[in-house]
Design a protein around this motif. Structure first.
Motif, short mmCIF file in Angstrom:
data_model
loop_
_atom_site.label_atom_id
_atom_site.label_comp_id
_atom_site.label_asym_id
_atom_site.label_seq_id
_atom_site.Cartn_x
_atom_site.Cartn_y
_atom_site.Cartn_z
N LEU A 53 31.90 37.28 40.11
CA LEU A 53 32.39 36.13 39.34
C LEU A 53 31.34 35.68 38.34
CD1 LEU A 53 34.11 34.09 42.20
CD2 LEU A 53 35.17 35.58 40.52
N PRO A 90 30.52 40.49 36.35
CA PRO A 90 31.85 40.00 36.03
C PRO A 90 32.79 41.03 35.39
CG PRO A 90 30.19 39.02 34.59
CD PRO A 90 29.47 39.80 35.61
N GLY A 145 34.56 31.11 38.78
CA GLY A 145 34.16 32.04 37.72
C GLY A 145 33.85 31.31 36.42
N VAL A 165 38.00 35.59 35.61
CA VAL A 165 36.92 36.03 34.72
C VAL A 165 37.33 37.27 33.91
CG1 VAL A 165 35.08 35.04 36.09
CG2 VAL A 165 35.77 37.37 36.54
#
Lengths: 274, 253
Positions: free
Chosen positions: A175, B73, B97, B157
């Protein structure tokens, strides 16, 4: 006849069974005290409740003739201040080092063996060293508490961090989280309740180290007072002091438990209504 | 969407070869199912794609660039378990995110930035059917809902590659069918390259455009770790679906 592991007391029954051992202990004391006093009215070993109440009034609600202090409260304040400082410093150290050792491989390589060895040093054995290095004042007592419980807290926390599912750390990275963001948003929030639990478990040892240090060198404090009046065999003071210390420890434990419960509601999520 | 190519990849642990001589060209927008018996290196291969581990020999390239050697990511992931964060509510899980990208120091957004992230996250929750549960903690969700949450969390993301490690392994058949539908829809809409490890051959053939079977070709009965697994079957399936996803350039050629 159901198995004994399946039979549970109701609400009232639970209260009754909880209260029973306390009642037995109190009754046992009253009987033993009465028996000894009947034989020798000057007995000091098991003073009656009335004598203990007198002692509480004398220590807690009458100014001391020499200093003008209310001794019980002055002792309590001194002890709690040492305990609070010691626990605070140990907790801060644990948070810093525990998370670093658990999460960062290089810190783990550098420090985990060192902390493991440190934690094996009996703290009471280094108390003389602390007195020599830090003097007989407050500092050495606080340091004893820190030396006594910080290694346990650090090791416990670093193990908990290592136990965190690898998946969570990977997920946070996918993330876009940096190491620092992972510490702040993933590791710390989940470790704080664990840390509070560990601090609760180390309350007992913390009191042990505090009272030991006070017994050896102090001019006030709960432990100091107990060891001082021991010379006069003043059980009427010692027993209420012990009860008071027990109550303080119990209250701080309860307070931490409630704090953890209200700060981290997610811990109880999905565990049923109770 | 990213194209992935694997060249002469070996993965060895001390006393154990896990993968050997892996060669693979995956077109952008493929949906790859990795199937095969347990202990055949499917998950290891996924971890290599994730950047969690490095191959002993050989190389993986993504769109011609060497694979970044740590998770990031560009590559989203959903594991069978522990993919969501238990200390955050559903909504807080999804906005993570955005928070990591928007606040380097704290990893937490405030004010207008936070409201924008929440709005975006609510869109994702709507999309995976969790809008009504936004303020629950993951422990209060069923297994299928937790996996939907994990997917929404990963997709915010906008990863170009999505890696799935037996994501539906612990779900009941009904829930699983719903999840298949959701996953196919998201794969089309987000135009991702998907790698999915599964034990369920049928699942692999239903979802994927390409099924890669991992198996050990040689077995030394006295030393099971001596030879590693490799890809023994590489089947193109559901070709009409694959054609939809092919980049426009390839179509015109």
């Amino acid at each position: 006849m159901r198995r004994v592991i399946n039979r549970r007391p109701g609400r009232g029954g639970f209260l009754f069974w909880s209260a029973l051992p306390f009642a037995i202990a109190a009754a046992g004391y009253a009987v033993a005290s009465a028996l000894r006093l009947a034989e020798n009215p000057g007995d000091r070993l098991l003073p009656p409740l009335s004598a203990m109440a007198d002692a509480v009034v004398r220590m807690g609600f009458t100014p001391d003739t020499r200093t003008g202090d209310y001794l019980l409260w002055a002792d309590t304040a001194a002890s709690l201040q040492r305990l609070g400082l010691g626990l605070g410093v140990a907790t801060a150290l644990a948070l810093l080092l525990g998370v670093a050792i658990g999460l960062i491989p290089y810190v783990r390589a550098g420090l985990s063996a060192f902390v493991a060895v440190l934690s094996m040093i009996p703290p009471m054995a280094v108390l003389p060293v602390l007195f020599i290095v830090f003097g007989l004042d407050e500092l050495s007592k606080v340091v004893l508490i820190v030396v006594g419980i910080a290694p346990f807290l650090i090791r416990d926390l670093s193990l908990r961090v290592e136990e965190m599912p690898r998946e969570q750390l990977i997920k946070a990275q996918t993330l876009g989280a940096s190491s620092w963001q992972i510490v702040l948003q993933v590791v710390l929030p989940q470790m704080l309740p664990r840390l509070i639990d560990a601090v609760r478990l180390s309350l007992g040892p913390a009191w042990l180290f505090l009272i030991s240090a006070e017994a050896i060198a102090a001019t006030e404090g709960l432990g100091y007072r107990i060891f001082l009046v021991r010379r006069y065999m003043a059980m009427d003071v010692i027993l209420p002091y012990v009860a008071w210390i027990t109550l303080l420890a119990f209250l701080s434990d309860t307070l931490l438990r409630l704090l953890s419960r209200s700060l981290f509601p997610w811990q109880r999520a999905g565990k049923g209504a109770s | 969407m990213s194209a992935v190519s694997v060249r002469d990849l070996w993965m060895e642990y001390p006393n154990q070869v896990v993968l050997e001589r892996l060669n693979l060209e995956i077109a952008a927008g493929s949906f790859c199912a990795l199937v095969g018996p347990s202990g055949c290196g499917k998950t290891t291969f996924l971890r290599l794609l994730l950047g969690e581990e490095r191959p002993t020999r050989g190389a993986i390239t993504v769109d011609g660039q060497p694979l970044v050697a740590e998770p990031g990511p560009g590559r989203g992931v959903v594991f069978q378990r522990y993919s969501v964060f238990p200390h955050r509510t559903v909504l807080e899980n999804v906005i993570m995110g955005r928070e990591f990208a928007g606040s380097r120091l704290l990893g937490r957004l405030f004010g207008a930035a936070r409201r924008a992230a929440i709005e975006e996250a609510e869109g994702w929750l709507e999309c995976v059917g969790l809008a009504a549960h936004r303020d629950k903690y993951p422990a209060e969700l069923s297994g299928g809902m937790q996996q939907r949450l994990a997917i929404a969390q990963a997709l915010i993301v906008k990863p170009r590659i999505l890696l799935l490690d037996e994501p539906f392994g612990a779900l009941d058949p009904g829930t699983r069918a719903q999840m298949h539908e959701l996953l196919l829809r998201l794969w089309r809409e987000e135009r991702m390259t998907v790698f999915m490890v599964t034990h369920d051959l049928k699942e692999g053939f239903t979802l994927a455009t390409r099924v890669l079977a991992f198996e050990k070709l040689r077995i030394d009965p006295t030393d099971p770790g001596r030879f590693g697994a490799t890809i023994t079957y590489d089947l193109k399936v559901n070709e009409e679906r694959a054609a939809e996803m092919a980049p426009p350039l390839a179509l015109s050629a």
